[in-house]
Design an enzyme around this catalytic site. Structure first.
Site, PDB file in Angstrom:
ATOM      1  N   HIS A  59       8.635  18.134  -3.025  1.00  0.00           N
ATOM      2  CA  HIS A  59       8.181  17.716  -2.823  1.00  0.00           C
ATOM      3  C   HIS A  59       8.641  16.282  -2.152  1.00  0.00           C
ATOM      4  O   HIS A  59       8.309  15.546  -1.925  1.00  0.00           O
ATOM      5  CB  HIS A  59       6.884  16.862  -3.986  1.00  0.00           C
ATOM      6  CG  HIS A  59       6.896  18.988  -4.450  1.00  0.00           C
ATOM      7  ND1 HIS A  59       5.290  19.080  -3.787  1.00  0.00           N
ATOM      8  CD2 HIS A  59       7.070  19.469  -5.121  1.00  0.00           C
ATOM      9  CE1 HIS A  59       5.275  20.738  -4.396  1.00  0.00           C
ATOM     10  NE2 HIS A  59       6.151  20.408  -5.088  1.00  0.00           N
ATOM     11  N   ASN A 132      -0.325  22.708  -6.100  1.00  0.00           N
ATOM     12  CA  ASN A 132       0.342  23.290  -5.271  1.00  0.00           C
ATOM     13  C   ASN A 132      -0.911  23.915  -3.760  1.00  0.00           C
ATOM     14  O   ASN A 132      -2.250  23.733  -4.283  1.00  0.00           O
ATOM     15  CB  ASN A 132       1.108  24.298  -4.716  1.00  0.00           C
ATOM     16  CG  ASN A 132       2.293  23.425  -5.174  1.00  0.00           C
ATOM     17  OD1 ASN A 132       2.731  22.609  -5.241  1.00  0.00           O
ATOM     18  ND2 ASN A 132       3.276  24.582  -6.494  1.00  0.00           N
TER      19      ASN A 132
END
Length: 492
Positions: A59, A132
């Site tokens: 990320h 997510n």
């Protein structure tokens, strides 16, 4: 007369001293070598060398915005969380979007899950919901996470992502089949961060004032509608505008077109979990809506851009261990690992006092604890004692746990997750495939076959294992994929 420059503030050193000349280095005579006494030069260079902190292992590539969460329906029968206590109540939030595998300089328009990390600045402390844009994930046990990510990152020898590594791991980890089907389907490359859904993904616990508890899954449905990119469109956009998703988010908020999401939960009574047909704590599986329908309870709107990307997006930290009263964890083995791993990553990456930064500290209350010192500690606690119990008026415990205790039994050990009646690694991937229209199936087969075909020509075993997982999900799925991969590998 007053010149324009006289109206401007004075440039200073980090210590606040005025800078006389910011254009020329101090030298020993005209054209001579630089002098070490030019502290403005060395301060600038030293700070410049340290402007970057280690990027996130996963990320790393992200964008964020502040917003407001508004309660739209009464859920006090299920949770005692104060920020959910009444219809109409609003809570400030910060949401960070991201891609998973790419580094900080990678393009936005790539086939990759998108992080959806949301911080609620509640009056009981910060609550972080780290999810997510997919309701499931590749693996179900945190012990496999480093291995999985190593396959997605650069190979230690070649320095590139290798199809051999990716498909070797996925082929040997059939639990990934469901998420891989999601990833290579139409929703694998969102057109923007605004045009995708978000999910808490994990199962969490809600507890009400009476002490009853429930298992829940969070859903954020985009109010802008779902929009995706084909592989060809994404390849073109990634080359022309690597910052496409970040730019779209920032500019939409600047225009006053504030993106929003309708927020719902699926609610499972605690007693249902033991005999539910799927393991309700398995991150590779969804709860079908026919079993547990969505219960709408809120609206999330993003309405303010960060002023500084580094300070507010890169230094923002999120951890699923940041709970508030009335919300807690579940036995989900991936979540259990993340409760430690996320917070620990930020202690290393940003520093032990990362929670003191404006974007991370509570906005609606004050953090009162006995942690002191360490890198970047600002002395905010003054003379206050740093131990408990004390008789100097220091903060004290409440004696009331944030969430309900759950029963456990058996012996300690490295156990596999319990299997429920309809648990296997392929059933939900097959269900997802059969929900697709013919055009979507063709694109899915094309996306998967194009990547599998890149496996080294002498590793047909990797190819066969990869295809076989999809064959077990659905016979038609496997047959079409096998034929497509074979044709592409003939052309190599």
């Amino acid at each position: 007369m007053t010149t324009q420059d006289e109206l401007r503030p004075t440039l200073t050193t980090e210590a606040g001293a005025p800078v006389a000349d910011n254009q020329n280095t101090e030298t020993a005579g005209v054209g001579g070598p630089a002098l070490i006494q030019d502290q403005q030069l060395f301060e600038k260079l030293a700070h410049f060398n340290r402007e970057r902190i280690p990027e996130r292992v996963v990320h790393a590539r992200g964008a964020g915005a502040y917003g407001t969460f508004t309660v739209t329906a009464d859920v006090t029968a299920y949770t005692r969380a104060a920020f959910l206590s009444e219809v109409g109540k609003q809570t400030e939030t910060f949401l960070r979007f991201s891609t998973v595998a790419g580094n900080l300089g990678a393009a936005d328009a790539v086939r990759d899950p998108r992080g959806f990390a949301l911080k609620f600045y509640t009056e009981e402390g910060n609550y972080d919901l780290v999810g997510n844009n997919t309701p499931v994930f590749f693996i179900k046990d945190a012990s496999k996470f480093p291995d999985f990510i190593h396959t997605q990152k650069r190979d230690p020898y070649t320095g590139s992502q290798e199809a051999d590594n990716v498909w070797d791991f996925w082929g040997l980890s059939p639990e990934a089949t469901h998420q891989v089907t999601w990833l290579f389907g139409d929703r694998g490359i969102p057109a923007s961060y605004r045009h995708m859904d978000g999910f808490g993904s994990h199962t969490y616990q809600w507890q009400n004032e009476a002490g009853e508890y429930f298992w829940v899954k969070y859903h954020f449905k985009t109010d802008q509608g779902i929009r995706n990119l084909t592989q060809g469109e994404a390849n073109k956009l990634a080359g022309e505008d690597p910052d496409s998703h970040q730019r779209d988010l920032r500019e939409s908020i600047e225009r006053g077109e504030f993106p929003s999401w309708t927020v719902s939960v699926q609610i499972m009574p605690a007693a249902d979990a033991a005999d539910y047909r799927f393991n309700p704590f398995d991150l590779t599986k969804v709860w079908p809506h026919a079993d547990y329908p969505l219960v709408e309870f809120g609206r999330l709107e993003l309405n303010r851009n960060p002023d500084n990307v580094f300070a507010e997006v890169e230094q923002s930290i999120f951890s699923p261990s940041h709970f508030v009263p009335g919300i807690g964890p579940s036995p989900d083995k991936m979540l259990q690992g993340r409760l430690f791993a996320y917070a620990d990553a930020h202690r290393y990456r940003v520093g032990i006092n990362a929670d003191h930064l404006p974007v991370n500290r509570p906005h609606a209350t004050e953090a009162l604890h006995n942690h002191r010192d360490g890198h970047l500690y600002d002395g905010r606690h003054g003379r206050r004692k740093n131990y408990e119990p004390n008789s100097f008026g220091g903060p004290v415990q409440t004696g009331r746990p944030l969430w309900a205790p759950t029963a456990v039994d058996g012996v300690t050990g490295t156990h596999e997750a319990p299997s429920h009646a309809e648990d296997n690694d392929f059933v939900q991937a097959g269900d997802l495939y059969r929900l697709m229209g013919e055009d979507e199936k063709q694109r899915l087969i094309g996306n998967l076959s194009g990547f599998i075909a890149k496996v080294s020509s002498d590793r047909e075993d990797i190819v066969e294992r990869a295809v076989d997982n999809f064959r077990k999900a659905d016979a038609d799925f496997g047959r079409r994929l096998e034929n497509a991969v074979r044709e592409l590998r003939k052309q190599r």
